[in-house]
Structure formats: structure tokens, C-alpha cells
Design an enzyme around this catalytic site. Structure first.
Site, mmCIF file in Angstrom:
data_model
loop_
_atom_site.group_PDB
_atom_site.id
_atom_site.type_symbol
_atom_site.label_atom_id
_atom_site.label_comp_id
_atom_site.label_asym_id
_atom_site.label_seq_id
_atom_site.Cartn_x
_atom_site.Cartn_y
_atom_site.Cartn_z
ATOM 1 N N ASN A 210 40.090 41.469 54.100
ATOM 2 C CA ASN A 210 39.420 40.265 53.585
ATOM 3 C C ASN A 210 40.107 38.994 54.068
ATOM 4 O O ASN A 210 39.452 38.006 54.373
ATOM 5 C CB ASN A 210 39.353 40.293 52.053
ATOM 6 C CG ASN A 210 38.143 41.075 51.577
ATOM 7 O OD1 ASN A 210 37.390 41.617 52.387
ATOM 8 N ND2 ASN A 210 37.939 41.149 50.283
ATOM 9 N N GLY A 259 32.922 31.616 49.938
ATOM 10 C CA GLY A 259 33.022 31.649 48.474
ATOM 11 C C GLY A 259 32.844 33.085 48.026
ATOM 12 O O GLY A 259 33.151 34.020 48.765
ATOM 13 N N CYS A 262 35.173 37.597 46.316
ATOM 14 C CA CYS A 262 36.161 38.343 47.092
ATOM 15 C C CYS A 262 37.095 37.447 47.902
ATOM 16 O O CYS A 262 38.293 37.396 47.607
ATOM 17 C CB CYS A 262 35.456 39.341 48.004
ATOM 18 S SG CYS A 262 34.712 40.683 47.053
ATOM 19 N N LYS A 322 26.121 33.157 49.109
ATOM 20 C CA LYS A 322 25.484 33.562 50.363
ATOM 21 C C LYS A 322 24.073 34.040 50.027
ATOM 22 O O LYS A 322 23.758 34.229 48.850
ATOM 23 C CB LYS A 322 26.299 34.631 51.072
ATOM 24 C CG LYS A 322 26.380 35.952 50.364
ATOM 25 C CD LYS A 322 27.065 36.916 51.283
ATOM 26 C CE LYS A 322 27.010 38.317 50.759
ATOM 27 N NZ LYS A 322 27.522 39.290 51.689
HETATM 28 N N1 LIG Z 1 31.572 41.850 44.468
HETATM 29 C C1 LIG Z 1 31.888 42.313 45.660
HETATM 30 O O1 LIG Z 1 31.207 42.067 46.663
HETATM 31 C C2 LIG Z 1 33.090 43.180 45.834
HETATM 32 C C3 LIG Z 1 33.251 43.910 47.015
HETATM 33 C C4 LIG Z 1 34.376 44.738 47.159
HETATM 34 C C5 LIG Z 1 35.319 44.786 46.159
HETATM 35 N N2 LIG Z 1 35.151 44.044 45.021
HETATM 36 C C6 LIG Z 1 36.150 44.178 43.968
HETATM 37 O O2 LIG Z 1 35.653 45.062 42.973
HETATM 38 C C7 LIG Z 1 36.095 44.648 41.672
HETATM 39 C C8 LIG Z 1 34.908 44.411 40.785
HETATM 40 O O3 LIG Z 1 34.151 43.342 41.320
HETATM 41 P P1 LIG Z 1 32.657 43.047 40.829
HETATM 42 O O4 LIG Z 1 32.126 41.985 41.719
HETATM 43 O O5 LIG Z 1 31.913 44.317 40.681
HETATM 44 O O6 LIG Z 1 32.972 42.429 39.384
HETATM 45 P P2 LIG Z 1 31.972 42.277 38.149
HETATM 46 O O7 LIG Z 1 32.532 41.194 37.319
HETATM 47 O O8 LIG Z 1 30.570 42.162 38.631
HETATM 48 O O9 LIG Z 1 32.095 43.675 37.395
HETATM 49 C C9 LIG Z 1 33.192 44.072 36.651
HETATM 50 C C10 LIG Z 1 32.686 44.759 35.395
HETATM 51 O O10 LIG Z 1 33.779 45.346 34.704
HETATM 52 C C11 LIG Z 1 33.514 45.259 33.319
HETATM 53 N N3 LIG Z 1 34.745 45.456 32.559
HETATM 54 C C12 LIG Z 1 35.809 44.640 32.415
HETATM 55 N N4 LIG Z 1 36.741 45.197 31.623
HETATM 56 C C13 LIG Z 1 36.260 46.405 31.257
HETATM 57 C C14 LIG Z 1 36.747 47.446 30.445
HETATM 58 N N5 LIG Z 1 37.930 47.342 29.852
HETATM 59 N N6 LIG Z 1 35.989 48.541 30.286
HETATM 60 C C15 LIG Z 1 34.790 48.644 30.870
HETATM 61 N N7 LIG Z 1 34.266 47.687 31.659
HETATM 62 C C16 LIG Z 1 34.993 46.575 31.851
HETATM 63 C C17 LIG Z 1 32.887 43.880 33.160
HETATM 64 O O11 LIG Z 1 32.154 43.755 31.959
HETATM 65 C C18 LIG Z 1 31.998 43.808 34.405
HETATM 66 O O12 LIG Z 1 30.689 44.277 34.146
HETATM 67 C C19 LIG Z 1 36.963 43.422 41.911
HETATM 68 O O13 LIG Z 1 38.290 43.847 42.027
HETATM 69 C C20 LIG Z 1 36.461 42.900 43.234
HETATM 70 O O14 LIG Z 1 37.436 42.167 43.924
HETATM 71 C C21 LIG Z 1 34.052 43.256 44.833
#
Ligand SMILES: NC(=O)c1ccc[n+]([C@@H]2O[C@H](COP(=O)([O-])OP(=O)(O)OC[C@H]3O[C@@H](n4cnc5c(N)ncnc54)[C@H](O)[C@@H]3O)[C@@H](O)[C@H]2O)c1
Length: 433
Positions: A210, A259, A262, A322
Site C-alpha cells: 500500500n 483517500g 487504506c 473513488k
Molecule cells: N476497505 C478496503 O478496501 C480494505 C482493503 C484491504 C484491507 N482492508 C483492511 O481490512 C480491515 C477492515 O476494513 P473494512 O474497510 O472492512 O472496515 P469496516 O469498518 O467496513 O468493517 C469493520 C467491521 O468490523 C466490525 N467490528 C468492529 N469491532 C468488532 C468486534 N469486536 N466484533 C465484531 N465486529 C466488529 C465493525 O462493526 C465493522 O462492521 C482494515 O484493517 C482495513 O485496513 C480494507
């Protein structure tokens, strides 16, 4: 062989991964601690916009392969592989907040009835695997055997299902043969290259990837700024650079800065991790600086075409960070709107998908419009913040008639400068002649 899987965190990554694993024939339980999210998912309502997700979730739910629950402990009891996909948001100092990961690890430890493989899918700093293992050991009072592995996710919002199903590579950071065998078997149907490493390397691969991509964006933005000063066209320069296979043509589109959930947070976290282990990754600090400056550049470009900003009206087309997603986390459009408002600018906005989520943040501070034509009514400047396809072919005669001044600042270089200038617009792009 089909497996019983639990995904903790049903957000952009967890929900897409869960739906895809179910579509590959596995039994998947998606867990989230947000009751509203789980209630929606149970009713078949998607909490996020992602192309193709709705049908995939409905299909697998109907087949009984995809369940949604708030009950993590029950899901852990019923699953042999547990993916952690909760958020890892940035703290004030840029470090990743790993408290959700710790909380979930503790709960998993207390619920495991027999061997479990716990897989980090969230993006986490190097050494998090060791902490997860330590936490599970501490709270696993019955001494149940377990493995921890790292399987960072590389999907992109907007093409998440396609990316999950056809990844360039699958990274598996493992400590034991058993963990390696389980994950290799799980991913076998994808027929994609698998890179097996230790856990630390897998964690580093995600942050390094990233950061590298963010660096490529800041690099081309810096070249665009140079082109602006020299009267060269960055599109020509980018094409010439990108045809070198060592560089590649992707991620060479200048704009108003990166933005999303990530790049900004992962870059900041990687800088902090490096600092913590005694290495000053100055190169990445510069990537951040160029990115921040790019938003200010956009404001300056608007000012350069409409003179005083106070009491002017700017129409912002695009709010999501995006196209093809409703995600507005760290969206440059929101930062730019805040800067313009500080200067006394009235803002009218339109986005095809991201307006409901934006309303919660922007409230009544901007005028939400039903389409681009309503958005440009009485406006002094049309500003393209997100390159949604529907903005690429607007009826410019109608646009010009509706605006107070025929001015376009194209933050994503989606228009042909000559074409729009010929229609009577004053136009500035990012690094265009
Ligand atoms: N969004 C992307 O494009 C992307 C791509 C690759 C990696 N990531 C990584 O993946 C991870 C998640 O990102 P995301 O965009 O899916 O986030 P998100 O905020 O959309 O989803 C996270 C979810 O986890 C839940 N959560 C939090 N604490 C919890 C708990 N104790 N028990 C159960 N559920 C719980 C939240 O309610 C939320 O629905 C991050 O580390 C991010 O950096 C994201």
C-alpha cells in the site's frame, strides 16, 4: 473440501470475503458487533455499496451457506477457521488502533472448544500476529491447540468481488504446516499464485504494497505539479513512463490525492512502525506531504479561475474517495469541501451513490442535489472530485447555461481540455496543458 468459516467484522473486507468464501461452497458465519448491520444483512439489505455483492449474498444466504450473527462465541464454536476482519483505524498519532483486534482475540480464546486456525485479514502492523498469539494463549484457559496466520487482503472497493476471486497473489503468513495446508486448501479453487511466508513478512507485504502504491500516486501528482509549471501534459508524460514494464502504467493518474480507508491510514501506520523500530522512513513522510498538498492545490486551482472565493458557489461532483463505492472515509472531496467552506464558499454536491453516507458528515452545510445539472445551478465553478463514469459524458450546453460562470476544475482529468475549452469553458486539470 468445503470448510466451516467464521469472519469477524462484516464490513467492506469481511462481508465481501464471507460472501466469496460461501460462493466457493464453504459454510460461512459473518459476525459483527453492530446490531444494525446484522439486522440489515439478515433482511437482505446491504450495509455497503459494492457491485455484485447484493446478489451474491442473497444467493448464498438462500442456499444456507451464509449466516449473519452478533454471537461471536457461537460462531467460533461452529467454525474451524476464523478470520479477523475488524477495523484497524488510525489513532491521533497515525498508529493503528488494534484494540478491536485484541478484543476479538480474547473472545475467540475463551470460546474455542478445540483446534482453531485464527487468521488476521485486517491490515495490521508487523508483530500483531505475535500479540494475537500471546493474547489467545493468555485467555485460552483450557489450553486448546491453535494456530495464528496472516492473510492480508488486497481487494479494492469498487471491484472487490472480482479482486477477491482473481487476486494477483494470495499471501499466507504461517508458522505451522497445518495452518499452511488449511489455507492452501481453502484458496485452492481460486487457482491464483500463493506466496507463503512467515507471519512478519506477510504483515510487512501488505503495508509495503500500500505504501508503494501511495508513493506511485504522489510521484505522478508531483510530476503533474511540475507539468503545470512547465506547460507540459502529464498524460503524455505518464504514458511514456508507464510503457516501461519495470514501472507499469497503473497508478499513474494524477488527481486530488489518495483517500479511502487504506492508503492514508496504512501509510501513517507504516511510518509509525518504522519509527518505533528505529528507522526513519522519510520517503513515506514525503508521500504524505505531497498528498496533503494536492488537496490545497485543488483549492488554489479553483481560486485561480474564479478569483475571490468568498460568497462564490462551487459544485462538487463526486464525494466518494473513488468511483463505484459509497466509501467516503478520508475522501479528498470532503477535505476540499471543508477548505472551501472555510473560505466562505457555498457548496452544492452530487454523487451517484455516496450521498446518504455524506449527509451524516456534511449535514446542512452543503446543498445535496439530485443530479449534476441541479448541482451546477448558479455555480461559479464545477469541480470534479471523483471520476464516476456518469460525469464523463455530461450535456455541456445544459451545464454552461445553468452555471453563473463557465468554469471547470477537473480534479481527475476526465475531460479533454481542448473539447471543453472549445465549448466556451475556462478549464484547468491536474498537470494538463
Ligand atoms: N476497505 C478496503 O478496501 C480494505 C482493503 C484491504 C484491507 N482492508 C483492511 O481490512 C480491515 C477492515 O476494513 P473494512 O474497510 O472492512 O472496515 P469496516 O469498518 O467496513 O468493517 C469493520 C467491521 O468490523 C466490525 N467490528 C468492529 N469491532 C468488532 C468486534 N469486536 N466484533 C465484531 N465486529 C466488529 C465493525 O462493526 C465493522 O462492521 C482494515 O484493517 C482495513 O485496513 C480494507
Amino acid at each position: 473440501m468445503a470448510m466451516n468459516i467464521c469472519i469477524v467484522g462484516s464490513g467492506y473486507v469481511g462481508l465481501v470475503s464471507g460472501a466469496c468464501f460461501a460462493d466457493l461452497g464453504n459454510s460461512v458465519i459473518c459476525v459483527d458487533n453492530d446490531p444494525a448491520k446484522i439486522a440489515k444483512l439478515r433482511k437482505g439489505i446491504m450495509p455497503i455499496y459494492e457491485s455484485g455483492l447484493d446478489e451474491m449474498v442473497k444467493r448464498n444466504k438462500k442456499e444456507g451457506r451464509l449466516l449473519f450473527t452478533r454471537d461471536l462465541r457461537d460462531a467460533v464454536k461452529k467454525s474451524e477457521v476464523i478470520f479477523i476482519a475488524v477495523g484497524t483505524p488510525p489513532r491521533d498519532n497515525g498508529e493503528a488502533d488494534l484494540s478491536f483486534i485484541e478484543h476479538v482475540s480474547k473472545e475467540i480464546a475463551q470460546a474455542m472448544p478445540s483446534y482453531r486456525l485464527i487468521v488476521e485479514k485486517s491490515t495490521v502492523p508487523v508483530n500483531t500476529g505475535e500479540w494475537v498469539e500471546h493474547t489467545i494463549k493468555t485467555f485460552n484457559k483450557r489450553n486448546v491447540k491453535f494456530d495464528v496466520a496472516s492473510n492480508p487482503e488486497f481487494l479494492r472497493e469498487g471491484s472487490a468481488i472480482e479482486d477477491f476471486m482473481h487476486p494477483d497473489r494470495i499471501v499466507l503468513g504461517v508458522k505451522s504446516k497445518k495452518a499452511r495446508d488449511i489455507l492452501t486448501e481453502l484458496y485452492k479453487p481460486l487457482k491464483s499464485p500463493i506466496v507463503v511466508t512467515d507471519i512478519k513478512a506477510a504483515e510487512l507485504i501488505k503495508h509495503a504494497s500500500n505504501s508503494f502504491l501511495a508513493m506511485k500516486i504522489s510521484f505522478i501528482n508531483a510530476i503533474a505539479n511540475l507539468c503545470d509549471r512547465l506547460g507540459a501534459d502529464v498524460a503524455e508524460v505518464a504514458k511514456g513512463i508507464g510503457m516501461d514494464r519495470r514501472i507499469g502504467e497503473k497508478f499513474l493518474n494524477p488527481g486530488i490525492g489518495f483517500g479511502g480507508f487504506c492508503f492514508p491510514k496504512d501509510l501513517a501506520a507504516f511510518i509509525r512502525i518504522s519509527e518505533k523500530c528505529g528507522y526513519d522512513f522519510g520517503m513515506l513522510k514525503e508521500v504524505e506531504r505531497v498528498n496533503d498538498e494536492q488537496k490545497l492545490n485543488a483549492v488554489k486551482k479553483i481560486e485561480s479561475l474564479i478569483w475571490n472565493l468568498s460568497n462564490k458557489t462551487v459544485s462538487v461532483l463526486g464525494l466518494s474517495f473513488k468511483p463505484d463505492t459509497d466509501d467516503i472515509r478520508y475522501a479528498p472531496a470532503l477535505d476540499i469541501i471543508a477548505m472551501l467552506r472555510k473560505e466562505g464558499v457555498k457548496i452544492r454536491v452530487y454523487d451517484p451513490i455516496a450521498m446518504p453516507k455524506s449527509r451524516a458528515i456534511l449535514g446542512a452545510s452543503v446543498k445535496f442535489c439530485k443530479d449534476p445539472y441541479e448541482a451546477v445551478k448558479g455555480s461559479d465553478c464545477l469541480f470534479i472530485a471523483t471520476e464516476w463514469n456518469e460525469f464523463k459524458r455530461l450535456d455541456f450546453k445544459k451545464i454552461k447555461k445553468a452555471m453563473r460562470q463557465p468554469v471547470i476544475v477537473d480534479g481527475r482529468n476526465i475531460y479533454d481540455p481542448e473539447e471543453v475549452k472549445a465549448l466556451g469553458f475556462r478549464y484547468i486539470g491536474m498537470g494538463r496543458r
